[in-house]
Every structure is written in C-alpha cells, then in structure tokens.
Design a protein around this motif. Structure first.
Motif, short mmCIF file in Angstrom:
data_model
loop_
_atom_site.label_atom_id
_atom_site.label_comp_id
_atom_site.label_asym_id
_atom_site.label_seq_id
_atom_site.Cartn_x
_atom_site.Cartn_y
_atom_site.Cartn_z
N ARG A 733 -13.78 4.62 -7.14
CA ARG A 733 -13.73 3.25 -6.62
C ARG A 733 -14.94 3.02 -5.71
NH1 ARG A 733 -8.97 1.34 -3.51
NH2 ARG A 733 -8.36 3.46 -3.00
N ALA A 734 -16.11 3.37 -6.24
CA ALA A 734 -17.30 3.27 -5.40
C ALA A 734 -17.34 1.90 -4.73
CB ALA A 734 -18.54 3.48 -6.26
N GLN A 735 -17.43 1.94 -3.43
CA GLN A 735 -17.39 0.69 -2.70
C GLN A 735 -18.21 0.86 -1.44
OE1 GLN A 735 -13.41 -0.32 -1.69
NE2 GLN A 735 -13.78 -2.49 -1.70
N GLU A 736 -18.87 -0.14 -1.05
CA GLU A 736 -19.68 -0.02 0.15
C GLU A 736 -18.82 -0.08 1.40
OE1 GLU A 736 -23.09 -2.33 1.00
OE2 GLU A 736 -23.42 -2.66 -1.14
N TYR A 737 -19.29 0.60 2.44
CA TYR A 737 -18.58 0.55 3.72
C TYR A 737 -18.35 -0.90 4.14
CZ TYR A 737 -17.67 1.13 8.71
OH TYR A 737 -17.10 1.07 9.97
N TRP A 738 -19.40 -1.70 3.97
CA TRP A 738 -19.34 -3.09 4.46
C TRP A 738 -18.32 -3.92 3.70
CZ3 TRP A 738 -21.28 -2.48 8.80
CH2 TRP A 738 -22.34 -1.59 8.98
N ALA A 739 -17.99 -3.47 2.50
CA ALA A 739 -17.06 -4.26 1.69
C ALA A 739 -15.60 -3.93 2.02
CB ALA A 739 -17.32 -4.00 0.21
N LYS A 740 -15.43 -2.82 2.75
CA LYS A 740 -14.06 -2.41 3.06
C LYS A 740 -13.43 -3.35 4.09
CE LYS A 740 -14.76 2.19 3.72
NZ LYS A 740 -14.34 3.45 4.31
N GLU A 741 -12.13 -3.50 3.97
CA GLU A 741 -11.44 -4.35 4.93
C GLU A 741 -11.30 -3.60 6.27
OE1 GLU A 741 -7.20 -6.48 5.57
OE2 GLU A 741 -7.64 -5.70 3.55
N LYS A 742 -11.67 -4.26 7.35
CA LYS A 742 -11.54 -3.61 8.66
C LYS A 742 -10.23 -4.06 9.32
CE LYS A 742 -15.92 -2.30 8.26
NZ LYS A 742 -16.12 -2.99 6.96
N GLN A 743 -9.56 -3.08 9.88
CA GLN A 743 -8.24 -3.39 10.43
C GLN A 743 -8.29 -4.08 11.78
OE1 GLN A 743 -7.10 0.60 10.18
NE2 GLN A 743 -6.05 0.37 8.24
N GLY A 744 -9.37 -3.85 12.51
CA GLY A 744 -9.47 -4.45 13.85
C GLY A 744 -8.62 -3.70 14.86
N ASP A 745 -8.61 -4.21 16.08
CA ASP A 745 -7.83 -3.58 17.15
C ASP A 745 -6.33 -3.78 16.89
OD1 ASP A 745 -10.18 -2.96 18.39
OD2 ASP A 745 -10.11 -4.65 19.81
N PHE A 746 -5.56 -2.99 17.55
CA PHE A 746 -4.09 -3.12 17.57
C PHE A 746 -3.50 -3.09 16.17
CE2 PHE A 746 -5.88 -6.16 20.85
CZ PHE A 746 -6.12 -5.15 21.75
N HIS A 747 -3.75 -1.99 15.55
CA HIS A 747 -3.32 -1.83 14.16
C HIS A 747 -2.05 -0.98 14.12
CE1 HIS A 747 -3.37 -0.71 10.00
NE2 HIS A 747 -3.46 0.56 10.32
N SER A 748 -1.15 -1.32 13.22
CA SER A 748 0.07 -0.51 13.11
C SER A 748 0.51 -0.41 11.66
CB SER A 748 1.19 -1.13 13.93
OG SER A 748 1.54 -2.38 13.39
N GLN A 749 1.25 0.62 11.39
CA GLN A 749 1.85 0.80 10.06
C GLN A 749 3.24 1.35 10.23
OE1 GLN A 749 -0.22 3.10 7.00
NE2 GLN A 749 -2.13 2.74 8.09
N LEU A 750 4.16 0.86 9.44
CA LEU A 750 5.46 1.52 9.32
C LEU A 750 5.49 2.18 7.95
CD1 LEU A 750 8.09 -0.97 10.81
CD2 LEU A 750 6.85 0.87 11.94
N ILE A 751 5.90 3.42 7.90
CA ILE A 751 5.95 4.13 6.63
C ILE A 751 7.37 4.59 6.39
CG2 ILE A 751 5.05 6.15 5.37
CD1 ILE A 751 2.76 5.43 7.86
N TYR A 752 7.88 4.27 5.23
CA TYR A 752 9.28 4.55 4.91
C TYR A 752 9.35 5.73 3.95
CZ TYR A 752 10.01 -0.03 6.92
OH TYR A 752 10.02 -1.10 7.78
N LEU A 753 10.18 6.68 4.27
CA LEU A 753 10.37 7.85 3.39
C LEU A 753 11.80 7.83 2.88
CD1 LEU A 753 8.82 10.76 5.50
CD2 LEU A 753 7.66 9.12 4.05
N LYS A 754 11.89 8.13 1.58
CA LYS A 754 13.24 8.14 1.01
C LYS A 754 13.32 9.29 0.04
CE LYS A 754 16.52 5.02 -0.81
NZ LYS A 754 16.73 4.41 -2.07
N ALA A 755 14.31 10.15 0.22
CA ALA A 755 14.44 11.29 -0.70
C ALA A 755 14.83 10.75 -2.08
CB ALA A 755 15.51 12.24 -0.19
N ILE A 756 14.18 11.29 -3.09
CA ILE A 756 14.54 10.85 -4.45
C ILE A 756 15.09 12.04 -5.20
CG2 ILE A 756 12.92 8.93 -4.61
CD1 ILE A 756 11.00 10.83 -6.04
N ASP A 757 15.93 11.75 -6.15
CA ASP A 757 16.54 12.84 -6.90
C ASP A 757 15.61 13.30 -8.00
OD1 ASP A 757 18.81 12.66 -5.33
OD2 ASP A 757 19.46 10.92 -6.51
N GLU A 758 15.68 14.58 -8.29
CA GLU A 758 14.87 15.15 -9.37
C GLU A 758 15.26 14.49 -10.69
OE1 GLU A 758 12.72 17.70 -9.03
OE2 GLU A 758 13.10 18.19 -6.93
N VAL A 759 14.26 14.36 -11.61
CA VAL A 759 14.65 13.87 -12.94
C VAL A 759 14.78 15.05 -13.89
CG1 VAL A 759 13.85 11.51 -12.93
CG2 VAL A 759 12.23 13.35 -13.34
#
Ligand code: GLA
Length: 759
Positions: A733-759
């Motif tokens: 995904r060759a992409q220039e640094y300048w083209a990347k989206e900048k998050q700015g100050d005060f950035h947060s993420q919530l990440i959800y984990l959920k156990a899944i059953d084997e298939v």
C-alpha cells in the motif's frame, strides 16, 4: 473452614487463607502483642518462635524488674504510650491524674465465624461461612479500661480487616487522645510509599516515593477525607509495578479526618498506622462507654498494583456496597449542571429531557438550583423547598414528565450546609459549627450544620423526606462543598470539643442510614465538590461518587487512573461534557470524551439541545454501545496498562470474569510526528483463547463468519506477549507520509476483544 489457627501453648495467632498469612503472638513476660509476619501465605506450624527477634541493646529502657523486655525494638500490633517504646503509639489515653501511661496486657481471645458490624459506622460485611474473626481482649493494668482488637480474614480475598474498641469498665472518665484502626510493624524499610494526592479538580494523583528514616504521612484535618489525600496508601517493593511484585494496600472505611503514618526507625523497622487523625481529636470515654474506631482494610498482592486494585475492587463491590447495587446496571444519566448551571426554567429542562429521551439516556439529574431562590451559590441551602419561579408546576410535575418519557429522575441536595438569610440559619444559630463569638468562616458562601447534633440531622431529614415523599425520585446526588476550619460545637461541653469532627461524620452516616431506611431503592451518588469525599465509607451508602468536577477527558485520564487504585469502575462517576471544557478550556473530540468516560459510571453533562444532527447520532451510538458494554465494564477485572503520569499515553482494559470478552482503552495525549512503533501488551486474557480484535463492539453478520474471524483472530498469549500493534502495516500500500491521515492531539481508541469458537 479454619482461617485462624491458634497455638495454645505459645499463644501464637495465625490468620491465613492460602493467599495471605498474618501472624502475631503474646509476649510471655509483658503480655503485649508482638507482630511476627505479614505477607504471602506460609503453611501453619505448631511453633513460630524462630520468628522472634530480640536483642538487648545498651540504650534501651527496660520494663521494671526485667532486662530483656524493652519494647523499643519489638514489632508490635497496637503499641501504646508509656511502655519503653519511643516510636509513635497507636493508642494514647489521658487518665484522671493527667498522665498518659498505659499498659495493656493480653487477657483472652475468641474466634467467631463471619464478622460483625461496627455500631453506627459503615463496615464491610460477610456471610458467616466466608470469613472468620479473631477478637483479642486486653486490659489496662492501671485502670479498668479494656481494649478489644478485631481481625477478620476472608475465605476468598487476600484481605484482613481490623478495628479496635476501647471500653471503660471503671468509675472514672478517661480521655482517648488517639486510637488508630490498625498499626503494624514490618521488619524492613525496603518499600516505596504510594498514595493519592490532589486538590479540587485534580483529585487522586498517584504519588510514589521511597521510605526514609523518620516519619512520612498523609492526612486530612478538613472534616472530610478530602481532595488532598485519599484515606489509602500502599507500601510496594521497589521493583513492584502494575503487574508484578509485592504490594501491601491499606484503606480506611472513614469519611472524616484521618492519618496514615509511616515511621521508619533507626533499626529499619517500619511502623505504619492508619486511623482517625489525632489532630483536634480527644474523646471523653465515660464510665461504661465504648469507643470503636472505623474499620481498616489491608490487602496483600504479589501481582503488583493491579493485583491489589482488583482485590479492593471486588472486595468493596461485593462486601461493602449495598448488595442490590453491587452488580446492578447503573443508569446512563444526563446532568444539567454544566448545561445550565443555575440558569434554567421548565422550558429549558423540558428540552433537555426530550433530547435525553431521543438519545436513549436513562436518567435525568436536576442539579443545584431547584430550591429556595438559588440563582447563584450564595443562597438557600437549608431551605429544601422547590423554587416556584423556576418550577411553577413543582417537582412532582417534573418527575412525572421525566418518568413518562421513560427516564428516571435524580435530584441534587447538599444536606450538611446552610446559607445565611434562610429560616434555618436565622432560627437555629446553635446548629452552626463554629464559635458564635469568633470567626466563623464561610466557604462557597455557606456554613456547616453541626451534624453532631441529632436535632439538626433530624430537621434536614424532615425536609428531604417532604420532597422524597411527594416526588418520585430514583437517584439522589448528595453534595458537600466546603471543609470545616473552626471545629466547635455549642452543644458540647468544653471537655468534649475534641469530639466535634468525629461526631459530625457519625451524624452524616446517621442521615444516610435514615434516608436508606425510608427509601431503600434510592441510588445515591456522593460528591464533595467532585472527589472531596471519595472514600469507602460513603461507598457503603452511595455506590457511586462524582470523581471530580474536572470533566476534561485528558485530565480525567489521571484522575480515573488514580481512583482506580482502590475504587471499582462502577463507583467512579464519569461524564462526557461540553467543549471547550469548562475547567481547562481544552477541545477534545466527542469520541475521546466518550472513550474516557466509558471507564466509569458513564453519563453526559452538556447542553444536548445544542448538538448537531451528526453529534446526536454519535451520542446515540455511544449510548447503545455503553449499554452493551456496561455489564463487562462494571463487573470485569480492570487492568491498568500504561500510566498517564509517566508518558504521553495511557491505556487500561477490562476483562470479563470468564475471559471471553475485553475492552481496551488506549489514549495518546499529544500527537507526535513520524511516530515510533507502538505495541501495547494486554493483560488478563486466556492464553489459548482466540480473540476477535475489533474497533466495533456489536456482533455483526460478518462477525458471525467464523472463517473470516479466524484470519483476524489472535490468541491470548500473542496479545499479552506481543501486544496490540498500533503502527500501521503498509505492505502493498505504498503511500506517502503526507498522504496519511493524521490523528491530531487527544486521540483515543477503544478496542473490543471477543473470544471466538474454533471452526
Ligand atoms: C459541586 C459539584 C458539582 C455541582 C455543583 C453544584 O461543585 O461537584 O457537580 O453539583 O457543586 O453547585
């Protein structure tokens, strides 16, 4: 179930539950209690005498008639003044002659199943089968004063609780100058002291410093546990961190003046004590009377600070908070304070309620300003009747409207205070704390009612009852907005003025008891200008506390991180508020504000009527997500991962008890250019569960597709050892640094984990 072992011959007592051991003995000559060991569980044996450390040193004072009985170097349980020990005592009494020399000798003990309440005070509780209590009886050689030391050990928790009771069985009155809830002498000074310090709007800031020779302390002299120090401290091995190492946590179930003191003597013995602050304290113990200290809770952890905190969380949630609220879902609220302050009328409230309903919020809280003629903070406290100008149809009409809209109704009170020019103030000057002829300070333009006087408490209860009987109210915010700096009660004799502070807090507890006896379903949130009285005693009555008036998401990272040292997330009041933030002027995204407030009780405190269509949609989504997540957030195990006190980032997570679900919060305060790679090692997962890792909580159809999930899924051991990877993968995904989206100050993420059953 044996949790308490007694070696009858040697009078050694061993409290152990396989997690923790606490051992002390009766010294055979002087009949004083000697501390032998506190730490990780060791197996019981018939004789612990090898743990006795006794040196005869040249400069010791010795007990009369003995040459090896100096207590100067003996590690003790509850040291008293006048016994050859030069360190600070945990008990000091003034006798009728004016002397303060005591000598308490062991008399007997009993072991009981379960644990008893301390009369008139909040106490942790237990079923008979889940705890055992050891009571040691001692008697003063010089008077008929008896001392009872109570120790409770719990089957399931690495917890021991302690308190002390003095009973005057003699004819003459004595004065108790100090009686700490606990005191322990530990055999080394190789610890660091961790505690929470702060001020209004910046509560519960984590401090950590090495122990040094001499005295270190935390305390309150303000009449409340206070913003300045929390009634909690921990001693940590120097290498202990969030996930590993030994930590001893001490917390006091008390809302008034307290002292936590650590004294390292010249032989590197660490004496720590916790209890009511002896400052301005002197209790007249009349013939036949008893005095009980508040309860102190000791937590042992060998899995670092997270281990200590998780024990405090589950212990306080299950053994202190009113059982009906322990795991009950807390309503998502909208509070009008930052939306309107004092400036509201029915039309404004109607609009807020309508919007709250549209946003699927569950509780509307009417904050300060609904009573008397309160249009600023200088009037009407103590006049708890509705302001007809603001609410011409009364509170009941408002409550009905709210209930019709499908929301619950909450109301603000500040029961302990009175404003000048109210009937209460004019008619009952004797109910004010302070000396009538001396400076009686005001704080936020208000005066403190002397809650040590039962009549004053009764009058406030009568006024609150009039409102609560007439108006259906589901939630009550009990605020307290100033401290006490001139403790004097016109109601007490001159010898009893040292009782004012403690009697005041007992009066606060009395009003809580009365309210809950009359309205057992009421959800109470305690508050004291934010977190000025965030303590376990109030959690007993009010399962949640407004943690701080500072609602800025960045500031809240530190405040909530600190509060989580002891208090469960279900108790930490947290709101999404307006931007620019009213305390610091900072602008953070709605997402960041949500992502921080999610790790608490959760609610909103902003003018929702001014939101754009997009913002409303975003909030509706936040509300839905929180409703799905709150069971996990309020009853799971909380892990702090990255401290906001030491970096530009913060991270924490909650894992469900069955380890099948988790939510991670990751926060970056300031943006960084050309960022380094970041990995965040998770905690508490099951090594061999496969987790689906997602930024979305909800189960979508796509989530059901197990094959797809298998590709994205990661094992618990992978997530805990490699960690979540925050740098992006740009392969193909060759992409220039300048083209990347900048998050700015005060950035947060919530990440959800959920156990899944084997298939
Ligand atoms: C205190 C509380 C706030 C609010 C105001 C009302 O500051 O902490 O949340 O209730 O009082 O006066």
């Amino acid at each position: 179930m044996a949790l308490i072992y007694v070696n009858q011959e040697t009078l050694e007592f061993h409290l152990t539950n396989g997690q923790v051991s606490y051992i002390f003995r009766v010294m055979e000559k002087v009949q004083t209690l000697e501390q032998l060991y506190y730490g990780k569980a060791i197996r019981h044996r018939e004789d612990f005498s090898y743990l006795i450390e006794r040196e005869v040193r040249p400069s010791n004072n010795q007990f009369d008639g003995d040459h090896t009985s100096s207590l100067e170097h003996v590690k003790q349980e509850l040291p008293v003044y006048g016994t050859t020990d030069f360190r600070y005592p945990a008990l000091e009494i003034t006798y009728p002659d004016g002397d303060t020399i005591s000598r308490f000798r062991y008399q007997s003990y009993v072991v009981q199943n379960g644990k008893q309440k301390i009369a008139g005070q909040p106490t942790t509780f237990s079923k008979e089968a889940d705890a055992q209590t050891l009571v040691i009886y001692l008697k003063d050689e010089y008077s008929d004063v008896e001392l009872q030391l109570s120790y409770t050990i719990f089957k399931e928790y690495p917890v021991i609780t302690r308190h002390a009771t003095l009973t005057n069985s003699g004819q003459e009155e004595v004065t108790v100058n100090r009686l700490m809830s606990l005191s322990i002498d530990l055999p080394t000074k190789d610890y660091e002291l961790l505690h929470l310090t702060g001020a209004w709007a910046r509560e519960t800031q984590v401090q950590r410093e090495a122990l040094h020779y001499g005295v270190q302390s935390i305390s309150s002299t303000r009449g409340a546990s206070s913003h300045v120090h929390n009634p909690f401290f921990a001693l940590c091995e120097p290498t202990a961190n969030e996930v590993a190492g030994e930590v001893f946590g001490f917390s006091l179930v008390y809302s008034g003046n307290f002292l936590g003191q650590i004294e390292v003597d010249t032989y590197e013995v660490t004496r720590l004590m916790l209890g009511i602050n002896p400052f301005q304290f002197a209790w007249q113990l009349k013939a036949g009377d008893s005095f009980s200290t508040p309860e102190a809770v000791m937590v042992y952890s060998d899995t670092g600070l997270n281990g200590m905190s998780q024990t405090f969380h589950s212990f306080y949630q299950n053994q202190l908070v009113r059982p009906q609220w322990a795991h009950k879902e807390r309503p998502i609220l909208l509070n009008n304070w930052e939306a309107t302050y004092f400036d509201f009328d029915e039309a404004k409230l109607d609009a807020l309620i309508e919007t709250a309903k549209e946003l699927e919020i569950e509780l509307f809280v009417l904050d300060d300003g609904w009573f008397g003629a309160r249009n600023s903070d200088n009037s009407s406290l103590g006049n708890w009747t509705v302001d007809p100008k603001k609410l011409p149809n009364g509170l009941s009409a408002l409550s009905n409207k709210i209930h019709k809209a499908g929301l619950k109704f909450g109301l603000w009170f500040e029961p302990e205070m009175v404003s000048a020019e109210t009937a209460l103030y004019e008619e009952h000057p004797e109910w004010l704390l302070g000396h009538p002829k001396k400076n009686r300070s005001h704080g936020r333009n208000q005066f403190v009612l002397d809650f040590g006087q039962p009549e004053a408490v009764e009058e406030i209860f009568r006024q609150m009852k009039a409102i609560l009987d007439e108006t259906p109210i589901d939630y009550l915010k009990w605020d307290m907005n100033r401290y006490i700096s001139e403790a004097f009660s016109t109601h007490l004799a001159k010898e009893q003025q040292g009782e004012v502070f403690h009697r005041y807090i007992l009066g606060v507890y009395t009003l809580y008891e009365k309210l809950l006896a009359a309205y057992p379903e009421l959800l109470i949130e305690s508050c004291a200008g934010g977190g000025g009285r965030f303590d376990p005693a109030l959690l007993y009555y009010a399962p949640q506390t407004w943690a701080s008036d500072d609602t800025d998401a960045v500031e809240r990272l530190k405040i909530q991180y600190g509060a989580s040292m002891i208090y469960p997330l279900s108790s930490i009041g947290s709101h999404v508020s307006e931007v620019p933030n009213h305390q610091v002027g900072r602008i953070t995204s709605l997402k960041m504000r949500n992502d921080v407030a999610t790790f608490g009780t959760f609610g909103y405190e902003l003018d929702v009527t001014k939101l754009s269509v997009e913002q409303k949609a975003e909030i509706k989504q936040q509300v839905r997500v929180f409703k799905e997540s709150r069971g996990l957030i309020h009853s799971g195990d909380f892990y702090r991962l990255v401290s906001p006190f030491h970096s530009n980032e913060a991270a924490w997570m909650v894992v469900s008890k069955d380890k099948r679900q988790a939510i991670v919060g990751y926060y970056q305060v300031l943006a960084e250019p050309n960022p380094i790679y970041k990995r965040l090692k998770l905690q508490g997962l099951a090594d061999d569960f496969q987790y689906q890792v997602s930024q979305q909580p909800a189960e979508t159809e796509q989530d059901q597709n197990q094959v797809q999930n298998q590709k994205q899924a990661r094992y618990g051991d992978d997530l805990m050892n490699v960690g979540l990877i925050f740098g992006e993968n740009y392969i193909d995904r060759a992409q220039e640094y300048w083209a990347k989206e900048k998050q700015g100050d005060f950035h947060s993420q919530l990440i959800y984990l959920k156990a899944i059953d084997e298939v």
